[in-house]
Write a protein that holds these residues in place. Structure first.
Motif, short mmCIF file in Angstrom:
data_model
loop_
_atom_site.label_atom_id
_atom_site.label_comp_id
_atom_site.label_asym_id
_atom_site.label_seq_id
_atom_site.Cartn_x
_atom_site.Cartn_y
_atom_site.Cartn_z
N ASP A 45 36.70 46.22 39.16
CA ASP A 45 37.57 45.18 39.73
C ASP A 45 38.84 45.03 38.92
O ASP A 45 39.94 44.88 39.49
CB ASP A 45 36.82 43.85 39.79
CG ASP A 45 35.83 43.76 40.94
OD1 ASP A 45 36.26 43.88 42.10
OD2 ASP A 45 34.63 43.62 40.68
N GLU A 46 38.72 45.07 37.61
CA GLU A 46 39.89 44.95 36.75
C GLU A 46 40.84 46.13 36.93
O GLU A 46 42.06 45.97 36.87
CB GLU A 46 39.45 44.85 35.29
CG GLU A 46 38.69 43.59 34.93
CD GLU A 46 37.22 43.64 35.31
OE1 GLU A 46 36.51 42.65 35.06
OE2 GLU A 46 36.77 44.68 35.86
N ALA A 49 42.85 45.63 40.23
CA ALA A 49 43.55 44.37 40.41
C ALA A 49 45.07 44.59 40.40
O ALA A 49 45.60 45.28 39.53
CB ALA A 49 43.16 43.40 39.30
N ARG A 84 38.45 43.78 48.02
CA ARG A 84 38.58 42.44 47.43
C ARG A 84 39.97 42.23 46.83
O ARG A 84 40.48 41.10 46.84
CB ARG A 84 37.51 42.23 46.36
CG ARG A 84 36.10 42.13 46.90
CD ARG A 84 35.10 41.71 45.83
NE ARG A 84 34.93 42.70 44.78
CZ ARG A 84 34.07 43.71 44.83
NH1 ARG A 84 33.31 43.88 45.91
NH2 ARG A 84 33.96 44.56 43.82
N ALA A 85 40.56 43.29 46.31
CA ALA A 85 41.87 43.18 45.66
C ALA A 85 43.04 43.25 46.65
O ALA A 85 44.19 43.06 46.26
CB ALA A 85 42.02 44.27 44.61
#
Length: 245
Positions: A45-46, A49, A84-85
């Motif tokens: 996720d990071e 992002a 999600r991003a």
């Protein structure tokens, strides 16, 4: 444009990062060595992002049936994180003719990778390339016995890794294709001829024997691994690449 290049420290990925940054984009390499694990999801996720584009150039550590699990898990994690991003474009690197060789576990796994990407909600592009010139020597090593290299006559259209990286970088900063771009080398040779040219350039004294049962490319039928209509033809000839390698 910010581009997250997952697998960005490998043969293709490192060159994609260099090309994108050289063109004024912000390309960030991610891999296990930078703390991103696509199988556990750690750092994924990071990594994506704030990225405008995600380029996935990771590869299975094996070419056997275990490769399917690798691509399923890695793509599920990376596509999910990209959704999600709010990533606007997702690019993967695949293989010309990958859906025409169902007898190879690895090729079936790469088809699965493509299908997972298509099923997601992120706009996508698939770059399919022919076999890398850099891997020809490894291909020969699989079927070398002493001074003899056994190879099938499978037609191969080798492409330089640098040309693949250029195509991937170009696609990454363009509009999503919603489909496939095939990129191929300029010349088609039987694998046996590639073997002979490689040996001649190295001067190592081995001989090539045609054997249509030898190695992973023995299961390839006809010209499955060569250019499709509308393919982008790269400029580097294998003979020129050999002279510089």
């Amino acid at each position: 444009m910010k581009v997250a290049v997952v697998g960005g420290t490998g043969l293709i990925g490192s060159q994609v990062v260099e090309k994108l940054n050289g063109a004024g984009h912000e390309a960030v390499p991610h891999s296990l060595s930078t703390g991103v694990d696509l199988l556990t999801g750690k750092g994924v996720d990071e990594a994506v992002a704030a990225a405008d584009v995600v380029v996935n150039l990771t590869n299975s550590p094996t070419f056997d049936e275990a490769s399917e699990a690798f691509f399923r898990t890695s793509m599920d994690n990376l596509v999910g994180a990209s959704e999600r991003a709010g990533v606007g474009h997702f690019v993967i690197l695949s293989i010309v003719g990958v859906d025409r060789v169902p007898d190879l576990d690895y090729y079936r796994a790469k088809v699965l990778q493509e299908e997972i990407l298509k099923a997601g909600s992120v706009p996508f592009s698939i770059v399919r390339a022919t076999q890398f010139m850099e891997f020809m020597e490894a291909t020969m090593s699989w079927t070398t016995d002493g001074d003899t290299v056994r190879l099938p006559e499978t037609p191969i259209q080798p492409i330089a890794a640098a040309d693949v990286a250029t195509a991937v970088a170009d696609v990454a900063v363009g509009s999503p294709l919603g489909g496939v771009l095939n990129v191929v080398g300029p010349d088609v040779y039987p694998l046996t001829e590639i073997g002979r040219m490689t040996i001649a350039a190295k001067g190592d004294g081995r001989g090539v024997v045609p054997d249509d049962t030898a190695g992973m490319f023995a299961v390839v039928r006809g010209d499955a691994l060569t250019a499709r209509e509308g393919a982008r033809v790269a400029p580097t000839h294998y003979t020129d690449w050999l002279s510089r390698a």
